[in-house]
Design a protein around this motif. Sequence first.
Motif, PDB file in Angstrom:
ATOM      1  N   LEU A   6       0.953  -1.216  -0.034  1.00 42.98           N
ATOM      2  CA  LEU A   6      -0.079  -0.089   0.157  1.00 42.98           C
ATOM      3  C   LEU A   6       1.066   1.097  -0.070  1.00 42.98           C
ATOM      4  N   GLU A  24       3.516   0.426   2.723  1.00 38.67           N
ATOM      5  CA  GLU A  24       3.393  -0.408   3.900  1.00 38.67           C
ATOM      6  C   GLU A  24       3.006  -1.816   3.221  1.00 38.67           C
ATOM      7  N   VAL A  26       0.888  -5.124   3.195  1.00 33.84           N
ATOM      8  CA  VAL A  26      -0.525  -5.610   3.385  1.00 33.84           C
ATOM      9  C   VAL A  26      -0.530  -6.975   3.025  1.00 33.84           C
ATOM     10  N   ALA A  28      -2.548 -10.390   2.765  1.00 34.50           N
ATOM     11  CA  ALA A  28      -3.841 -10.851   2.536  1.00 34.50           C
ATOM     12  C   ALA A  28      -3.936 -12.370   1.939  1.00 34.50           C
ATOM     13  N   ALA A  34      -7.112  -8.207   0.097  1.00 27.20           N
ATOM     14  CA  ALA A  34      -6.010  -6.732   0.046  1.00 27.20           C
ATOM     15  C   ALA A  34      -6.746  -5.475  -0.265  1.00 27.20           C
ATOM     16  N   LEU A  37      -8.871  -4.672   2.812  1.00 24.58           N
ATOM     17  CA  LEU A  37      -8.029  -3.906   3.838  1.00 24.58           C
ATOM     18  C   LEU A  37      -7.589  -2.499   3.478  1.00 24.58           C
ATOM     19  N   ALA A  38      -7.041  -2.198   2.335  1.00 21.53           N
ATOM     20  CA  ALA A  38      -6.525  -0.957   1.872  1.00 21.53           C
ATOM     21  C   ALA A  38      -7.812   0.083   1.966  1.00 21.53           C
ATOM     22  N   ARG A  41      -8.620   1.458   5.296  1.00 19.11           N
ATOM     23  CA  ARG A  41      -7.768   2.091   6.149  1.00 19.11           C
ATOM     24  C   ARG A  41      -8.377   3.604   6.276  1.00 19.11           C
ATOM     25  N   LEU A  55      -2.496   0.295  -4.246  1.00 22.22           N
ATOM     26  CA  LEU A  55      -2.183  -0.793  -3.946  1.00 22.22           C
ATOM     27  C   LEU A  55      -1.626  -1.635  -5.026  1.00 22.22           C
TER      28      LEU A  55
END
Length: 73
Positions: A6, A24, A26, A28, A34, A37-38, A41, A55
Amino acid sequence: MPAFRLRGAVRAPNGEIGPPLIDEIVTAADRQEAVRLANARETTPAEEQVNALWLVDEAGTLVWSLRLADREA
């Protein structure tokens, strides 16, 4: 489990994206997780000063992107 990156940067008014200020990892199970999750954020801390997030997968292929202005619209 695959690792995605990310990244976040400042997007100029002309659309140009500067160098990544956020980088960062990530982890997944798959691309869908993924992206979830991104996208989940929270807005970035003030010291990060970014307005674009994206991402990429392990090969560096773009999986997802977000301009924070789009989220606020």
